[in-house]
Write a protein that holds these residues in place. Sequence first.
Motif, mmCIF file in Angstrom:
data_model
loop_
_atom_site.group_PDB
_atom_site.id
_atom_site.type_symbol
_atom_site.label_atom_id
_atom_site.label_comp_id
_atom_site.label_asym_id
_atom_site.label_seq_id
_atom_site.Cartn_x
_atom_site.Cartn_y
_atom_site.Cartn_z
ATOM 1 N N ASP A 27 24.919 -10.015 -29.022
ATOM 2 C CA ASP A 27 25.879 -9.996 -30.121
ATOM 3 C C ASP A 27 26.956 -11.046 -29.884
ATOM 4 O OD1 ASP A 27 24.858 -7.803 -31.689
ATOM 5 O OD2 ASP A 27 25.440 -6.531 -30.020
ATOM 6 N N ASN A 29 29.240 -14.356 -29.959
ATOM 7 C CA ASN A 29 29.745 -15.302 -30.950
ATOM 8 C C ASN A 29 30.776 -16.192 -30.280
ATOM 9 O OD1 ASN A 29 32.331 -13.814 -31.075
ATOM 10 N ND2 ASN A 29 31.141 -12.280 -32.192
ATOM 11 N N LYS A 147 25.809 -7.599 -39.473
ATOM 12 C CA LYS A 147 27.217 -7.629 -39.063
ATOM 13 C C LYS A 147 27.843 -6.232 -39.092
ATOM 14 C CE LYS A 147 28.057 -12.375 -40.576
ATOM 15 N NZ LYS A 147 28.851 -13.270 -41.480
ATOM 16 N N ARG A 435 32.482 -5.607 -34.003
ATOM 17 C CA ARG A 435 32.074 -4.772 -35.133
ATOM 18 C C ARG A 435 32.768 -3.415 -35.138
ATOM 19 N NH1 ARG A 435 26.900 -6.784 -33.852
ATOM 20 N NH2 ARG A 435 26.537 -4.908 -32.635
#
Length: 456
Positions: A27, A29, A147, A435
Amino acid sequence: MSDGRKLLFWTFLGFSICGLLIPLITDANGAQTYINLASFILIYTIGVGFLTAITFWMNRLRAKANSGWQALALRPSKAMAIFMIGFGLFWFDFSAPRPHAILGEYSYSYALPTLRKDGWPVGEAASEGIDTKVIKTIVERFVNNPKFKWQHSFILIKNNKVLVEEYFYDYTIDSLNDLRSANKSITSILVGIPFQQGFISSVDDPISMYLPEYKELFADAPRKAVITIEHMLTMQSGLDANDWDRSSPGNENRIYKSDGDWIRKLFALQMITEPGPTFSYSSIGEIALRQAMVNASGTPLDEFAQKYLFKPLNIKNYQWTHRLINRSDVPYRVQLTSRDFAKLGQLYLNQGIWEGDQIVSSDWVKASTTKHATTTDKRLGFPGYGYLWWKHDFWVEDELFEGFQAQGNGGQFLFVFPRLNSIIVFTSRNFSNSRQINPLQIMRDEIVPMLAATQR
């Protein structure tokens, strides 16, 4: 094709597989994406080098002539490409939020929540003014949009009726949730009960009164001696304990990894401010309150919670998962179902009353959900803080809808809005992932405006 070109092809394929692993099994980023990519490529490259060296020495031992390094590295490159595929398959999350056609997106249809003998009536969302189109958008987003993945439950209660109840992945109405720091708000409720029972006289009492086992730590430290129960409830003890600062000696991760008496370690810390003016988020401080409660009541906390909170609220399905190393009578984390988590909100919405019984005083409900401090969490917009309850501001155009919230790492939220007579629960497993604050944004953008419209 020459061995050099074959090796170049397999190297390119191996690096490509490493790149595909980033969105498939992580996950990451931002900068973390490049760190993960470099890590996967490093694993691949070291593996090729190691296997090539083994091949070279095996040929030497067999008295077999070694060909050029490109030919030697070709088979290891193929092997590592296959290994990286297997690595990806091992870590890939094959679970799905809800079953639906592989080539199509999930489409939601509203259904009446399940009626059970658990104290919750159910109702039709539309009959309470709830826009089911908004609910449809939210639920479909949880299923179809990566997302918003790993959501476990979403419940909306209004006017004391469960109107929307949705579960995802393998979670059901009976599944227990790891509430993490939402347990702090449960502690707030439990701390309020000893005042009714006479075990604790005032929030202005020094916490040292209820922790006699550490009297020597307070005796020669006048600033520590004036730390009150209220200071601990509002995260304003002045101790050098900050879970949001990795360098803080009282950071929960540092203390959790240590042996011995955690509460002693907490009060042995230096004071960096006077008690009162400065907010510093401390999980160990909240656990210290639990130990003080046990000392004051003379009852193990799980038994106390069962007698004075869970049994009156008809909460039967729960599990204590963590206890202090040196104090088995002080559990500090409990798992609840989403419906039972919501009961805590309804208890406070009813000013401490459940089915006609005053479980916790209305004065305590008011005091614990009043803003006593401003947090230092920039990501959340510096929300307020009560007695272990959060205070976010929710605006619809120029109108403020105040509420209070329990929240924990991973996306565990219990929102309570007295003016809207509403409770909303979200649970998920987005631990330490960006998230985890998705529900907060959904509340601001969609749910609170929808609920506000029912008041007009």
